[in-house]
Write an enzyme that holds these catalytic residues in place. Structure first.
Site: not given
Ligand code: BGC
Length: 796
Positions: A361-362, A500, A621-622
């Site tokens: 989704w980045d 995540e 995590k985020q």
């Molecule tokens: C992040 C995701 C991201 C992925 C790829 C992961 O560490 O939690 O949000 O899409 O990395 O960059």
């Protein structure tokens, strides 16, 4: 406030290192990768092979291979980003003895990336054990003019001796994927030898991936020059299977400089209009080309690219250099050359093997960089998704849904690529991985399509592709949502949000959570947008779109209803819950873990290694709920909640309350989190905190602040996000309802900020200083858009 720290010299157009530091070399290789959107080659030393210090590697956009591995007696499949043959290899031989300059006494060492012209240089002056002092200088680039060319010039000067010097130049197809330590136990061989040998003035190599059967062809042409004139060296052929090589030797005279020019043509069977990659590569070398001419053409293309993309920051040379470096890496990852390749926007660039070159989704973070500057590149990334609508439809059906459910990780064919087990380096064990439940990737795709359209007004794209994707995503969310007769509201169950760490409820077997706030509110947003687009669309085009996907207007009635009756969980008034029941989870004693482990950003790995689970705790995590305020404006979030019947006190208090609650529980194990927190801190007027997050984001790749992840590839999301912060936070730029708004908040020590924008077919240049804002619109075309600075109207 300053960003100046660390060991990187910050000349504003150069990433420059003055000392060889083996333990930093892999990071530097990533950061000095050369790329043109077709291929990327890490900045490894020419004479190096994969080792604990070096990792020479080349990746071609969209080139994957899916192979089985056995883990714990179970067969699993991974689609890998193929490490293509190493075209860089040049080994130095002095009087028949191979010398590794990096193992000699280094008298001078320079490793430099010229960001402006995308040229990597390395100069080494060394004394070998026999006392001979030699200087070598190599310069390389990935042509931005014709992306099939890679060019290397390798000069050698014997400084205190004369001798026979040999340069063994090779194309190495014996390599494997070995760029990520965690993947070591998995199958790593992807290339099968096909053919190799010698051509007029050079060598060729053909290999094929062993599952996807992509043919990869490389031809290299060698010319040697002394004082600018070509000489005729002696050539010894040294080719073996999958390793095309020749030894080029000459009698070198003290203090004279001999330069090998190695021009490499690269082609694959994935290239458009290419029946035979090897014929194409050969044909590219028969043309009358020289290193200088290729470099001249390459420079023109980069000059054009920078004219549109350069962001000038006066008063902060570190921020200036890193901003340019990050813009460079984004353009090296995806360019107009990527458009014809049917490749998406890989989260980790063409720079390494982390996440196997997959597309996540980045793009939500990355595409804004492109659609404001190079919309055609953004369009290429969206078409990659469009071409994979069918697998997304099948994926939705498999789960009993309608519409299109895009996979969390996507690669070649658009199927789900997320692993089902994930290696935990803290415990050394393989843990189950349920992250494919992150269905919010479909929201990001809808958002990107809508933003692209908003910035470009590309009606053809909207009606030929965008509309279909948006309708299918709307349908998908409508079919996931269920109306609960108990509260008469719609609920979305069994999915994960962006955080995540939370894959499931502690007491449930199956993955997913209920009513993730980010997902529910964004679904309302997207359905509203969809309805607006439907209302505005010309009848004929709308009919065509509906017919194409077999949709009738009745489906829309549910969409309308959902935009007023979606459920959103709250912990208390004005405090949204990350998902239903989040507040019932245990609190983490962060201090205790910090004491024990130091860096606790990957609390998931720590907890799992202690036989515990992040699912049980209020730890993220985020940014998850807070994502809403990043993707939408805070006022828009409040408006949507109001529409759903959730009364919010006032935007400011609401924002602060949610920010303060979640920031305490977030470990920023993803660099993306820093971007979101910077922009929210800005919204709440906390400039110091916004600045600190911005600096964190800026440093994350150049200093590899996650401790080892940048060595495995750049983070395109944080790079593009950091650039967006410059325009969004410091210039205060927003673009809504066809209006450019600027509300500058320059850091005190920034004297001037300047950048260009391309909006709806017109070009603007914006200059912001501490005392004035100057906006220039190009002279052609329609009237400029409405521009307001600090809410004061400049044009109408
Ligand atoms: C992040 C995701 C991201 C992925 C790829 C992961 O560490 O939690 O949000 O899409 O990395 O960059």
């Amino acid at each position: 406030m300053s960003t100046e720290t660390g060991h990187v010299s910050s000349k504003e157009w150069n990433l420059h290192y003055k000392k060889f530091t083996p333990q930093e070399e892999k990071l530097r290789e990533t950061l000095s990768t050369i790329g043109n959107g077709y291929f990327g080659t890490r900045g490894a030393f020419e004479g190096s092979h994969a080792s604990s210090t070096h990792y020479p590697a080349t990746y071609i956009a969209g080139l994957y291979n899916k192979v089985p591995s056995t883990v714990h007696g179970k067969e699993i499949f991974n689609t890998d980003f193929v490490n293509c043959p190493n075209w860089l290899l040049v080994q130095l031989i002095i009087d028949d003895e191979e010398i590794n300059p990096l193992e000699c006494d280094l008298e001078e060492y320079i490793h430099d990336l010229d960001i402006r012209y995308a040229l990597m240089t390395r100069r080494i002056k060394f004394k070998d054990p026999k006392g001979r002092i030699t200087e070598i200088e190599s310069r390389r680039f990935a042509s931005m003019d014709n992306p099939h060319y890679a060019a290397l010039s390798y000069s050698v000067t014997p400084l205190n001796y004369s001798a026979k010097i040999g340069l063994k130049s090779s194309l190495d197809g014996t390599i494997i994927n070995a760029g990520v330590e965690r993947y070591k136990a998995l199958t790593s061989r992807h290339l099968t030898p096909v053919d190799q040998g010698h051509i007029d003035e050079g060598i060729y190599l053909q290999v094929e991936t062993n599952q996807s059967h992509v043919q990869i062809a490389m031809c290299a042409r060698h010319h040697v020059f002394l004082d600018g004139k070509r000489i005729d060296p002696s050539i010894d052929q040294a080719t073996t299977e999958a390793f095309a090589s020749e030894l080029i030797s000459f009698d070198a005279v003290e203090n004279k400089t001999y330069t090998l020019e190695k021009i490499v043509a690269i082609s694959t069977s994935r290239d458009a209009l290419t029946a035979s990659p090897i014929d194409k590569a050969r044909a590219l070398l028969t043309r009358d080309i020289s290193w200088e001419h290729l470099y001249y053409r390459h420079r023109i293309q980069w000059r054009l690219a920078w004219r549109m993309s350069d962001i000038r920051i006066e008063g902060d040379s570190f921020a200036q250099m890193v901003t340019r470096l990050y813009a460079y890496h984004l353009m090296a990852t995806s360019s107009t050359h990527t458009q014809s390749m049917d490749a998406g926007m890989p989260a980790r660039g063409l720079h390494g093997e982390a996440y196997r070159g997959h597309i996540f989704w980045d793009s939500l973070y990355v595409l804004p960089f492109f659609y404001r500057r190079f919309p055609e590149v953004a369009k290429g990334a969206l078409l990659y998704r469009y071409r994979r609508l069918d697998p997304a439809r099948t994926y939705a059906l498999e789960y009993g849904y309608k519409g299109a459910m895009f996979p969390w990780q996507s690669a070649e064919d658009g199927h789900e690529e997320t692993q089902i087990i994930h290696y935990n380096p803290v415990s050394g064990l393989w843990d189950p991985d349920l992250s494919s439940r992150q269905r919010h990737v479909s929201i990001a795709i809808f958002y990107n399509v809508w933003e692209y359209y908003n910035y470009t007004q590309d009606e053809d794209f909207l009606h030929d592709y965008g509309m279909e994707m948006m309708l299918e995503v709307s349908r998908f969310w409508t079919s996931v949502a269920e109306k609960d007769p108990k509260d008469n509201r719609y609920h979305i169950r069994g999915i994960m949000g962006p955080d995540e760490f939370h894959e499931k409820y502690p007491d449930r077997e199956e993955g997913g959570l209920d009513d993730n706030t980010y997902t529910n509110v964004m679904t309302v947003w997207l359905l509203e947008k969809m309805l607006e687009i439907i209302d505005r669309a010309p009848e004929m085009l709308l009919k065509r779109a509906f017919e194409k996907i077999g949709m009738d207007k009745e489906e829309i009635a549910t969409w309308r209803e959902m935009t007023t009756s979606m459920y959103v969980p709250f912990i208390e008034k004005d405090l949204m819950s990350q998902f239903e029941g989040y507040e019932k989870l245990k609190e983490v004693d962060f201090e205790a873990y910090r004491k024990k482990y130091g860096n606790i950003s990957r609390m998931d790995r720590i907890l799992k290694s202690e036989n515990d689970s992040p699912d049980d705790y209020q730890v993220a995590k985020q940014a998850d709920t807070l994502m809403l305020f990043y993707v939408l404006s805070p006022d828009e979030v409040v408006r949507l909640l109001g529409r759903l019947g959730y009364e919010i006190c006032d935007t400011d208090t609401f924002l602060r309350k949610n920010y303060n609650y979640y920031i305490k529980r977030t470990t920023h194990g993803s660099t993306l989190s820093k971007i979101v927190h910077a922009s929210i801190a800005h919204h709440i007027g906390n400039h110091k905190e916004a600045w600190n997050w911005y600096v964190e984001a800026l440093k994350s790749d150049i200093y590899d602040t996650q401790g080892g992840t940048t060595t495995e590839g750049i983070h395109c999301g944080v790079m593009a996000g950091a650039i967006k912060l410059v325009t969004f936070v410091f210039a205060g730029l927003t673009f809504e309802e066809g209006r450019i708004e600027l509300a500058p908040a320059l850091p005190e020590h920034w004297k001037r900020l300047g950048f260009r924008l391309r909006l709806r077919g017109r070009f603007y240049s914006i200059e912001v200083s501490q005392s004035e804002v100057v906006v220039r619109a190009d002279e052609q075309g329609e009237r400029p858009l409405m521009i307001r600075v600090d809410k004061k109207r400049l044009t109408s």
